[in-house]
Design an enzyme around this catalytic site. Sequence first.
Site: not given
Ligand SMILES: NC(=O)c1ccc[n+]([C@@H]2O[C@H](COP(=O)([O-])OP(=O)(O)OC[C@H]3O[C@@H](n4cnc5c(N)ncnc54)[C@H](OP(=O)(O)O)[C@@H]3O)[C@@H](O)[C@H]2O)c1
Length: 290
Positions: A8, A173
């Site tokens: 991911g 959190k």
């Molecule tokens: N972003 C922040 O600032 C932040 C802060 C604290 C916590 N979090 C937490 O961290 C986690 C990740 O969040 P994020 O913001 O990084 O999400 P994101 O930017 O949407 O990234 C998720 C990634 O997972 C990929 N993915 C989904 N299914 C997959 C699979 N089967 N195989 C391989 N890759 C796959 C997606 O691919 P595609 O490109 O195809 O969509 C995307 O690249 C979440 O639980 C979020 O709540 C995030």
Amino acid sequence: MAKVAVVGPGAVGGTVAAELARVHEVLVCARTPFDRLEIETPDGLMVASPRMVCDVAKAEPVDWVLVATKAYDHASTALWMRALASPHTRFAILQNGVEHVERFAPYVEAASIVPVVVDCSASRTAPGRIRLRRAGSLVVPSSPSGKAFVGLFAATQVAVTTSTNFTTALFRKLCVNSVGAVPALLLKPGNIARIDAIADLMRELVRECITVGRKEGAELSDDLADVIVTNMQGAADDVMNSLHSDRARGLPMEVDARNGAIVRLGKKHAIATPMNQVMAALLEAVNVRD
Ligand SMILES: NC(=O)c1ccc[n+]([C@@H]2O[C@H](COP(=O)([O-])OP(=O)(O)OC[C@H]3O[C@@H](n4cnc5c(N)ncnc54)[C@H](OP(=O)(O)O)[C@@H]3O)[C@@H](O)[C@H]2O)c1
């Protein structure tokens, strides 16, 4: 040097993959391919080109699997986890919510799972392109696996610490995340909390989470609801929590892992969580695509 797979490579996964690629052999497991990782950080551009696979059949066992997909993508993520596993592989779950172990225990040994609390502000602008607004920090339990996870990041810029009361870190959190449901529902900035009635609603969402969290063993102070709401009131107009930004981009929201988890754990302890129940029901209804 360890063999590390990052499943991911979005905002969180892409950032940690780029950092770890400085010191370890990193394999990026992606759903959507891209040429390289480019992270816009407050200190400048960070570029990395770790090896990438998009086909589970091409995965091979590694020492560490870092899972950074959204919580609702657990079933497709599990296919990678099984393909990357060896008897000594550890699985770090970098996701929101409090059910990291429960979410993946159906797929891999529960003892091999390391839950991680992620605190950062990052968003993906395109596949492989990430904007990191604020350098992140990670918290893990103070267990042998947690300490090994800290060691993995030793020569990187990512701050990783252990906590002797990890449950408190998880629920603190979750308390912050519980109020994000309101701006996501209203499609308004978080500072909508400046309206008194909205501030009251947000405080109630947090108080329900505090009550549930304490039953689970978290140490949460009475003034946490006020602290969280005061922060929301002071937020700039363009600050959007991830539920809101996912909704705005037409993506599913992680409601179940956030307000849904508060409701679930409330039921487990016979604690009423009516405000979180309403938020979870309404946002899950938004999640349903026609
Ligand atoms: N972003 C922040 O600032 C932040 C802060 C604290 C916590 N979090 C937490 O961290 C986690 C990740 O969040 P994020 O913001 O990084 O999400 P994101 O930017 O949407 O990234 C998720 C990634 O997972 C990929 N993915 C989904 N299914 C997959 C699979 N089967 N195989 C391989 N890759 C796959 C997606 O691919 P595609 O490109 O195809 O969509 C995307 O690249 C979440 O639980 C979020 O709540 C995030």
